[in-house]
Motif scaffolding. Structure first.
Motif, PDB file in Angstrom:
ATOM      1  N   SER A   1      52.162  37.639  27.508  1.00 11.10           N
ATOM      2  CA  SER A   1      53.345  38.168  26.828  1.00 11.10           C
ATOM      3  C   SER A   1      54.570  37.900  27.691  1.00 11.10           C
ATOM      4  O   SER A   1      54.451  37.576  28.885  1.00 11.10           O
ATOM      5  CB  SER A   1      53.194  39.675  26.595  1.00 11.10           C
ATOM      6  OG  SER A   1      53.256  40.368  27.822  1.00 11.10           O
ATOM      7  N   SER A   2      55.746  38.047  27.122  1.00 14.95           N
ATOM      8  CA  SER A   2      56.984  37.795  27.870  1.00 14.95           C
ATOM      9  C   SER A   2      57.112  38.725  29.076  1.00 14.95           C
ATOM     10  O   SER A   2      57.536  38.303  30.150  1.00 14.95           O
ATOM     11  CB  SER A   2      58.201  37.946  26.966  1.00 14.95           C
ATOM     12  OG  SER A   2      58.217  36.925  26.006  1.00 14.95           O
ATOM     13  N   ASP A   3      56.721  39.988  28.918  1.00 15.30           N
ATOM     14  CA  ASP A   3      56.789  40.937  30.031  1.00 15.30           C
ATOM     15  C   ASP A   3      55.820  40.558  31.140  1.00 15.30           C
ATOM     16  O   ASP A   3      56.157  40.624  32.327  1.00 15.30           O
ATOM     17  CB  ASP A   3      56.489  42.356  29.551  1.00 15.30           C
ATOM     18  CG  ASP A   3      57.584  42.906  28.647  1.00 15.30           C
ATOM     19  OD1 ASP A   3      58.714  42.398  28.716  1.00 15.30           O
ATOM     20  OD2 ASP A   3      57.297  43.848  27.882  1.00 15.30           O
ATOM     21  N   GLU A   4      54.612  40.160  30.764  1.00 10.13           N
ATOM     22  CA  GLU A   4      53.623  39.755  31.766  1.00 10.13           C
ATOM     23  C   GLU A   4      54.077  38.488  32.486  1.00 10.13           C
ATOM     24  O   GLU A   4      53.903  38.365  33.698  1.00 10.13           O
ATOM     25  CB  GLU A   4      52.266  39.507  31.102  1.00 10.13           C
ATOM     26  CG  GLU A   4      51.608  40.760  30.588  1.00 10.13           C
ATOM     27  CD  GLU A   4      50.392  40.482  29.732  1.00 10.13           C
ATOM     28  OE1 GLU A   4      49.444  41.287  29.805  1.00 10.13           O
ATOM     29  OE2 GLU A   4      50.378  39.470  28.990  1.00 10.13           O
ATOM     30  N   ARG A   5      54.687  37.557  31.742  1.00  8.37           N
ATOM     31  CA  ARG A   5      55.192  36.329  32.357  1.00  8.37           C
ATOM     32  C   ARG A   5      56.316  36.636  33.340  1.00  8.37           C
ATOM     33  O   ARG A   5      56.376  36.059  34.426  1.00  8.37           O
ATOM     34  CB  ARG A   5      55.692  35.392  31.259  1.00  8.37           C
ATOM     35  CG  ARG A   5      55.047  34.049  31.331  1.00  8.37           C
ATOM     36  CD  ARG A   5      55.546  33.128  30.242  1.00  8.37           C
ATOM     37  NE  ARG A   5      54.568  33.155  29.174  1.00  8.37           N
ATOM     38  CZ  ARG A   5      54.798  33.515  27.942  1.00  8.37           C
ATOM     39  NH1 ARG A   5      55.997  33.870  27.551  1.00  8.37           N
ATOM     40  NH2 ARG A   5      53.846  33.520  27.053  1.00  8.37           N
ATOM     41  N   ALA A   6      57.197  37.567  32.984  1.00  6.43           N
ATOM     42  CA  ALA A   6      58.299  37.946  33.870  1.00  6.43           C
ATOM     43  C   ALA A   6      57.761  38.596  35.145  1.00  6.43           C
ATOM     44  O   ALA A   6      58.239  38.302  36.253  1.00  6.43           O
ATOM     45  CB  ALA A   6      59.252  38.892  33.150  1.00  6.43           C
ATOM     46  N   ARG A   7      56.762  39.459  35.005  1.00  9.66           N
ATOM     47  CA  ARG A   7      56.150  40.104  36.173  1.00  9.66           C
ATOM     48  C   ARG A   7      55.466  39.069  37.070  1.00  9.66           C
ATOM     49  O   ARG A   7      55.590  39.109  38.298  1.00  9.66           O
ATOM     50  CB  ARG A   7      55.159  41.164  35.723  1.00  9.66           C
ATOM     51  CG  ARG A   7      54.678  42.055  36.836  1.00  9.66           C
ATOM     52  CD  ARG A   7      53.843  43.225  36.338  1.00  9.66           C
ATOM     53  NE  ARG A   7      53.991  43.455  34.910  1.00  9.66           N
ATOM     54  CZ  ARG A   7      52.983  43.511  34.049  1.00  9.66           C
ATOM     55  NH1 ARG A   7      51.761  43.399  34.450  1.00  9.66           N
ATOM     56  NH2 ARG A   7      53.186  43.723  32.769  1.00  9.66           N
ATOM     57  N   LEU A   8      54.759  38.125  36.458  1.00 11.86           N
ATOM     58  CA  LEU A   8      54.100  37.064  37.233  1.00 11.86           C
ATOM     59  C   LEU A   8      55.129  36.227  37.964  1.00 11.86           C
ATOM     60  O   LEU A   8      54.952  35.907  39.145  1.00 11.86           O
ATOM     61  CB  LEU A   8      53.247  36.183  36.311  1.00 11.86           C
ATOM     62  CG  LEU A   8      52.598  34.966  36.956  1.00 11.86           C
ATOM     63  CD1 LEU A   8      51.613  35.378  38.042  1.00 11.86           C
ATOM     64  CD2 LEU A   8      51.912  34.106  35.902  1.00 11.86           C
ATOM     65  N   ALA A   9      56.214  35.853  37.293  1.00 13.78           N
ATOM     66  CA  ALA A   9      57.271  35.058  37.934  1.00 13.78           C
ATOM     67  C   ALA A   9      57.856  35.796  39.128  1.00 13.78           C
ATOM     68  O   ALA A   9      58.052  35.219  40.201  1.00 13.78           O
ATOM     69  CB  ALA A   9      58.356  34.719  36.920  1.00 13.78           C
ATOM     70  N   ARG A  10      58.130  37.093  38.938  1.00 13.54           N
ATOM     71  CA  ARG A  10      58.702  37.901  40.022  1.00 13.54           C
ATOM     72  C   ARG A  10      57.742  38.005  41.206  1.00 13.54           C
ATOM     73  O   ARG A  10      58.130  37.808  42.365  1.00 13.54           O
ATOM     74  CB  ARG A  10      59.060  39.287  39.475  1.00 13.54           C
ATOM     75  CG  ARG A  10      59.770  40.179  40.430  1.00 13.54           C
ATOM     76  CD  ARG A  10      60.145  41.515  39.809  1.00 13.54           C
ATOM     77  NE  ARG A  10      58.976  42.245  39.316  1.00 13.54           N
ATOM     78  CZ  ARG A  10      58.734  42.496  38.028  1.00 13.54           C
ATOM     79  NH1 ARG A  10      59.577  42.096  37.094  1.00 13.54           N
ATOM     80  NH2 ARG A  10      57.656  43.155  37.661  1.00 13.54           N
TER      81      ARG A  10
END
Length: 157
Positions: free
Chosen positions: A137-146
């Motif tokens: 999901s977009s939230d999971e992708r953002a957390r992974l990127a961070r």
């Protein structure tokens, strides 16, 4: 002589989300079969016995659709960062494995936010992009990127 392995600085196993567990899937299929059987009996009682076959086909198609969905859940990505390498191992729905090894000091993490669709996470190095976590999901992708960016900064420091 045993090879000395580098310590792992970041490790993530990425899997697509499936909200229906296997045990609950079985309960759902049992409920669907029971409703179809009950409806089939009602149609049989009024003389419309051919409907029973269509209700059975419906149950089989629902089962088949869920099985395809669960097979797609077998894919995953393993991201592992060491001092000398960022390794991305992908396993597709058929079990085929591919590996990408990237030099960690040259990686640029890019999270592309799009208005009309889900975000996209890419790792850039030497002018080439490697997509990561497309099924998240977009939230999971953002957390992974961070988290990955933070691990890369700690490595470079």
């Amino acid at each position: 002589m045993e090879a000395i392995s580098e310590p792992v600085l970041f490790n993530a196993l990425l899997r697509p989300h499936r909200s229906l567990e296997v045990a609950r899937f079985r309960l759902l299929m049992l409920a669907i079969a029971m409703v179809s059987f009950g409806a089939g009996l009602a149609f049989y009682a009024i003389g419309a016995w051919p409907v029973i076959g269509f209700l059975g086909v419906d149950v089989l198609l629902i089962y088949w659709a869920f099985k395809i969905n669960y097979r797609a859940a077998r894919c995953h990505e393993q991201v592992r960062l060491t001092a000398g390498n960022l390794s991305i191992e992908r396993v597709d729905i058929y079990g085929a494995r591919t590996t990408a090894d990237l030099p960690p000091y040259w990686i640029r993490v890019e999270l592309e936010e799009r208005q009309d669709a889900a975000s996209r996470l890419r790792l850039w190095t030497h002018g080439k992009a490697t997509a990561l976590g497309d099924f998240l999901s977009s939230d999971e992708r953002a957390r992974l990127a961070r988290d990955l960016q933070s691990a890369l900064e700690r490595l470079r420091a």
